[in-house]
Design an enzyme around this catalytic site. Structure first.
Site, mmCIF file in Angstrom:
data_model
loop_
_atom_site.group_PDB
_atom_site.id
_atom_site.type_symbol
_atom_site.label_atom_id
_atom_site.label_comp_id
_atom_site.label_asym_id
_atom_site.label_seq_id
_atom_site.Cartn_x
_atom_site.Cartn_y
_atom_site.Cartn_z
ATOM 1 N N PRO A 133 -20.039 -1.050 -7.643
ATOM 2 C CA PRO A 133 -20.743 0.073 -7.018
ATOM 3 C C PRO A 133 -21.837 -0.378 -6.060
ATOM 4 O O PRO A 133 -22.416 -1.450 -6.216
ATOM 5 C CB PRO A 133 -21.337 0.825 -8.214
ATOM 6 C CG PRO A 133 -21.463 -0.208 -9.287
ATOM 7 C CD PRO A 133 -20.287 -1.120 -9.089
ATOM 8 N N LEU A 134 -22.077 0.457 -5.058
ATOM 9 C CA LEU A 134 -23.136 0.173 -4.109
ATOM 10 C C LEU A 134 -24.504 0.374 -4.758
ATOM 11 O O LEU A 134 -24.646 1.139 -5.709
ATOM 12 C CB LEU A 134 -23.007 1.103 -2.900
ATOM 13 C CG LEU A 134 -21.728 0.995 -2.065
ATOM 14 C CD1 LEU A 134 -21.769 1.994 -0.929
ATOM 15 C CD2 LEU A 134 -21.528 -0.415 -1.537
ATOM 16 N N TYR A 165 0.847 -1.185 0.000
ATOM 17 C CA TYR A 165 0.000 0.000 0.000
ATOM 18 C C TYR A 165 0.889 1.243 0.000
ATOM 19 O O TYR A 165 1.335 1.716 1.053
ATOM 20 C CB TYR A 165 -0.886 0.049 1.243
ATOM 21 C CG TYR A 165 -2.020 -0.946 1.293
ATOM 22 C CD1 TYR A 165 -2.354 -1.735 0.196
ATOM 23 C CD2 TYR A 165 -2.773 -1.089 2.452
ATOM 24 C CE1 TYR A 165 -3.399 -2.642 0.256
ATOM 25 C CE2 TYR A 165 -3.832 -1.987 2.522
ATOM 26 C CZ TYR A 165 -4.133 -2.762 1.430
ATOM 27 O OH TYR A 165 -5.175 -3.664 1.491
ATOM 28 N N PHE A 181 -13.037 -3.626 0.587
ATOM 29 C CA PHE A 181 -13.839 -2.775 -0.297
ATOM 30 C C PHE A 181 -15.321 -2.794 0.130
ATOM 31 O O PHE A 181 -16.209 -2.994 -0.704
ATOM 32 C CB PHE A 181 -13.718 -3.209 -1.755
ATOM 33 C CG PHE A 181 -12.373 -2.945 -2.376
ATOM 34 C CD1 PHE A 181 -11.629 -1.831 -2.017
ATOM 35 C CD2 PHE A 181 -11.860 -3.812 -3.323
ATOM 36 C CE1 PHE A 181 -10.393 -1.586 -2.596
ATOM 37 C CE2 PHE A 181 -10.622 -3.579 -3.911
ATOM 38 C CZ PHE A 181 -9.886 -2.454 -3.534
ATOM 39 N N PRO A 182 -15.611 -2.593 1.411
ATOM 40 C CA PRO A 182 -17.007 -2.678 1.853
ATOM 41 C C PRO A 182 -17.883 -1.567 1.293
ATOM 42 O O PRO A 182 -19.111 -1.689 1.293
ATOM 43 C CB PRO A 182 -16.896 -2.569 3.379
ATOM 44 C CG PRO A 182 -15.648 -1.789 3.606
ATOM 45 C CD PRO A 182 -14.710 -2.252 2.531
ATOM 46 N N LEU A 183 -17.261 -0.479 0.813
ATOM 47 C CA LEU A 183 -18.031 0.632 0.267
ATOM 48 C C LEU A 183 -17.931 0.712 -1.254
ATOM 49 O O LEU A 183 -18.093 1.774 -1.850
ATOM 50 C CB LEU A 183 -17.580 1.951 0.906
ATOM 51 C CG LEU A 183 -17.780 2.027 2.425
ATOM 52 C CD1 LEU A 183 -17.285 3.362 2.973
ATOM 53 C CD2 LEU A 183 -19.244 1.804 2.789
ATOM 54 N N GLY A 184 -17.624 -0.430 -1.870
ATOM 55 C CA GLY A 184 -17.617 -0.484 -3.327
ATOM 56 C C GLY A 184 -16.351 0.014 -3.976
ATOM 57 O O GLY A 184 -16.334 0.272 -5.181
ATOM 58 N N GLY A 185 -15.270 0.130 -3.224
ATOM 59 C CA GLY A 185 -14.033 0.670 -3.782
ATOM 60 C C GLY A 185 -13.362 -0.203 -4.809
ATOM 61 O O GLY A 185 -12.464 0.230 -5.511
#
Length: 280
Positions: free
Chosen positions: A215-216, A60, A207-211
């Site tokens: 997409p959510l 990272y 990626f819990p927020l769609g990263g």
């Protein structure tokens, strides 16, 4: 009431809502580096707000800005209850994307590099991250996981995890050494999630927020968010926490505002009507 903590490996109590460090150093793998001062501020505020589980990786980073160094600068000497998880296996390619895979003989060096950059004598949790940038692929992981099991036996790693795996790969790993956590992108395999829950294994969704390019469902989330006076991101995080007591969520951000918004989701209560609407 949603239980807010999880016993990782049976001996480390962590908050189920943690923090992912990928976006501290850069917005995307192929994007420019961020100002290190911002990442340091985000990390310190995260811990102030109760985060005691930080997920990072040696790959990272960009240029002179790397998540592990930011974590060490911001938080060392570390609090006794802070759990730092890392991943080994992926190798950065010339385009900056970690799409290569380390052979077994390179894994020790990657673990030792993480220990140095984080300033630790032992990693709390080290995942073997397998496959490329796509989903689980069914390849054998036994030889590589056995290397990490040896490092655990030597005392360099406290708990082991596997990432981007299917049920067969998890079984392969568990036949070699105890697995404390699975980190996958999607929680849409109810069998794997149920197995983890039954075995006391953490299921960590990245990626819990769609990263990750998925997409959510903002329309569905937005209706529940409007009813509760919350944001779509908060509803998404709360829905994941409600999915299973073994589910850990590690949203990442390089923004103080987004950090506070994300962590506030720990107190968002979804009723049966909300959960039914989200399941659709």
């Amino acid at each position: 009431m949603t239980i807010k903590t999880f016993s990782l490996g049976g001996d480390l109590t962590i908050n189920r809502l943690g923090f992912g460090a990928m976006r501290l150093a850069m917005g995307t793998f192929d994007g420019p580096a961020r100002a290190p001062e911002t990442g340091i501020a985000v990390l310190r505020r995260a811990v102030e707000l109760g985060v005691n589980h930080i997920d990072t990786a040696g790959f990272y980073g960009r240029g002179e800005v790397w998540a592990n160094e930011l974590i060490r600068t911001a938080l060392a000497p570390y609090r006794d209850n802070l759990v730092i998880a890392t991943k080994v296996g992926p190798l950065l390619q010339p385009d900056g994307v970690p799409s290569g895979q380390a052979t077994p003989d390179r894994l020790r060096g990657l673990v030792e590099s993480d220990l140095r950059s984080l300033g630790l004598d032992r990693l709390d949790l080290a995942y073997l991250r397998v496959g490329g940038m796509t989903g689980p692929g069914g390849e054998s992981i036994a030889e590589r996981f056995a290397v990490l099991a040896e490092l655990r036996a030597e005392g360099l790693i406290r708990h082991l995890g596997v990432s981007n795996v299917d049920a067969a790969q998890l079984a392969e790993a568990r036949a070699i050494a105890p697995v404390a956590a699975v980190q996958n992108q999607h929680a849409d395999d109810p069998g794997l999630l149920a197995e983890c829950e039954g075995a006391g294994i953490a299921y960590v969704q990245y990626f819990p927020l769609g990263g990750g390019g998925d997409p959510l469902d903002t329309e569905r989330l937005g209706k529940v968010a409007a009813r509760l006076g919350a944001t779509t991101a908060q509803v998404q995080i709360a829905s994941l926490l409600a999915a299973s007591p073994s589910m850990l969520v590690i949203p990442g951000t390089g923004s103080l505002d987004h950090l506070e918004e994300n962590l506030a989701a720990a107190d968002l209560v979804l009723g049966e009507e909300d959960l039914s609407a989200l399941r659709g």
